[in-house]
Design an enzyme around this catalytic site. Structure first.
Site, PDB file in Angstrom:
ATOM      1  N   ASP A 142      46.325  31.928  72.830  1.00 14.82           N
ATOM      2  CA  ASP A 142      46.044  31.607  74.225  1.00 14.82           C
ATOM      3  C   ASP A 142      45.229  30.331  74.398  1.00 14.82           C
ATOM      4  OD1 ASP A 142      44.698  31.955  77.028  1.00 14.82           O
ATOM      5  OD2 ASP A 142      46.253  33.489  76.948  1.00 14.82           O
ATOM      6  N   ALA A 170      47.114  33.056  79.598  1.00 16.06           N
ATOM      7  CA  ALA A 170      48.530  32.829  79.275  1.00 16.06           C
ATOM      8  C   ALA A 170      49.198  34.133  78.859  1.00 16.06           C
ATOM      9  CB  ALA A 170      48.657  31.780  78.175  1.00 16.06           C
ATOM     10  N   ASP A 171      48.526  34.896  78.003  1.00 18.04           N
ATOM     11  CA  ASP A 171      49.068  36.186  77.573  1.00 18.04           C
ATOM     12  C   ASP A 171      49.282  37.113  78.761  1.00 18.04           C
ATOM     13  OD1 ASP A 171      49.201  36.118  74.637  1.00 18.04           O
ATOM     14  OD2 ASP A 171      47.048  35.838  74.737  1.00 18.04           O
ATOM     15  N   TYR A 172      48.276  37.200  79.612  1.00 14.62           N
ATOM     16  CA  TYR A 172      48.339  38.126  80.740  1.00 14.62           C
ATOM     17  C   TYR A 172      49.444  37.725  81.727  1.00 14.62           C
ATOM     18  CZ  TYR A 172      46.874  41.108  84.593  1.00 14.62           C
ATOM     19  OH  TYR A 172      46.864  42.038  85.604  1.00 14.62           O
ATOM     20  N   GLY A 175      52.965  38.187  80.093  1.00 13.71           N
ATOM     21  CA  GLY A 175      53.306  39.601  80.012  1.00 13.71           C
ATOM     22  C   GLY A 175      53.727  40.175  81.349  1.00 13.71           C
TER      23      GLY A 175
END
Length: 380
Positions: A142, A170-172, A175
């Site tokens: 991230d 970015a991950d959140y 997803g």
């Protein structure tokens, strides 16, 4: 409550944050999310601890994004285990993975191979930078994505070094974008019977997140500049930002300068016209900053809120938890883990006024393997 995805089976070949974040939300919606993990060790995210906090043999972070799931262990290099995986694929509706490009192909689990087993599968692939180009095999972490995407030049003031967002944004985002398109693909499958191959990347998610900045840059060919004082948004005029008071901080959003001045009575602001709010924003913000230091947060709120101005106190988490506004949201839930409870946040959506709550913890490695095999055997 009859959850909308009850009966949907998701195979999660995912680790760390982005893929598991998608699985968490699908599980909240009622899907049976089965984590496909390595025997003994499980997925790598089990050892990713924040502040060295552990719930059991797995990290507290792992438990926060893997609650309400099941665990099936398989060695993807073992032909017998692969037979079980292929049986699972035949019964599944959705597959997610966030390995680097090429990893699933080496295991024989890329989309074209999976489609042969289950033509209606919704295959969701999350990468760091996409499947092509010079970055495709770079680590999709991230902070690194934030640094390459330009996002670090949005937070902080003009003279500050580049600053990260401070969360795995970015991950959140990626997803949750995956969940949006999985739901769209499930609707299409219901209508047409067709599956889908969905491809997302953390880099594309962060570029999309910055659409205001990129659109402005495309037209002006100029890099946006953070305010030198109390930067809140590089594209917005004064007074937008966070300001220190005598005993704390307040956030001031968009509003005409003189409307703000009617509440705070700062003589030095009288000389500025509204058309100067962006061109001279640093000068204006410096004047506001100095003026707000002369009184407490409570006193400024007492003057601004009766006028319905967009002004709020800046709270830490302890202060937030003490507010009635937080309490009425009921954002906390308890997850039962062996002989103790973990407090975490709930799914932030209500359906027909009801909350999505589940006390089911993240699974132990391979906890559900034998039960899932037994179920598969019954379907043969």
């Amino acid at each position: 409550m009859h959850l909308p995805l009850k009966g949907i089976v998701v195979l999660e070949f995912s680790q760390y944050l982005s893929g598991p974040c998608a699985g968490l939300r699908l599980a909240d919606l009622g899907a049976q999310v089965i984590k496909i993990e390595r025997p003994q060790k499980g997925e790598a995210g089990r050892k990713l601890a924040i502040k060295n906090l552990w719930a059991d043999e797995s990290s507290l972070l792992f438990h926060t994004i893997n609650r309400n799931k099941e665990s099936f262990t398989a060695d993807l290099d073992d032909p017998q285990d692969m037979q079980w995986i292929k049986r699972l694929i035949g019964q599944a509706d959705v597959i997610t993975h966030n390995f680097r490009p090429g990893v699933m192909k080496k295991k024989g689990l890329h989309y074209e191979a999976v489609k042969e087993i289950n033509p209606g599968i919704i295959y969701t692939e999350i990468s760091g930078y996409g499947n092509d180009g010079p970055w495709k095999n770079k680590p999709g972490q991230d902070l690194l994505i934030q640094s390459l995407s330009g996002l670090t030049h949005s937070t902080g003031n003009y003279d500050d070094n580049p600053l990260p967002f401070g969360l795995g944004i970015a991950d959140y985002l990626c997803g949750n974008q995956a969940v949006q398109f999985i739901l769209g693909a499930l609707i299409r499958k219901k209508r047409t019977g067709k599956g889908a191959f969905l491809q997302l990347s953390l880099m594309e998610a962060l570029i999309d997140f910055q659409f205001e900045f990129f659109t402005t840059y495309f037209q002006s060919k100029r890099q946006h500049k953070r305010s030198a004082v109390s930067n809140g948004h590089s594209l917005l005029s004064a007074p937008y930002g966070i300001y220190k008071t005598r005993d704390g901080y307040i956030a001031i959003a968009m509003m005409p300068l003189q409307k703000l001045n009617a509440a705070i009575a700062c003589a030095a602001l009288n000389v500025f016209e509204e058309k100067e709010a962006f061109e001279k924003r640093d000068e204006i913000k410096a004047i506001i900053s100095a003026h707000l230091l002369t009184a407490t947060t409570a006193s400024w709120l007492k003057k601004t809120q009766p006028l319905d101005l967009w002004v709020m106190p800046v709270l830490n988490w302890r202060q937030l938890k003490e507010t009635d506004g937080y309490k009425v949201l009921q954002m906390e839930q308890q997850v039962q883990l062996n002989d103790k409870e973990i407090t975490t946040t709930r799914c932030p959506v209500r359906i027909n006024g009801q909350l999505f709550l589940s006390a089911k913890p993240a699974p132990a490695v391979g906890q559900h393997t034998e039960n899932i095999k037994a179920t598969l055997s019954l379907k043969l």
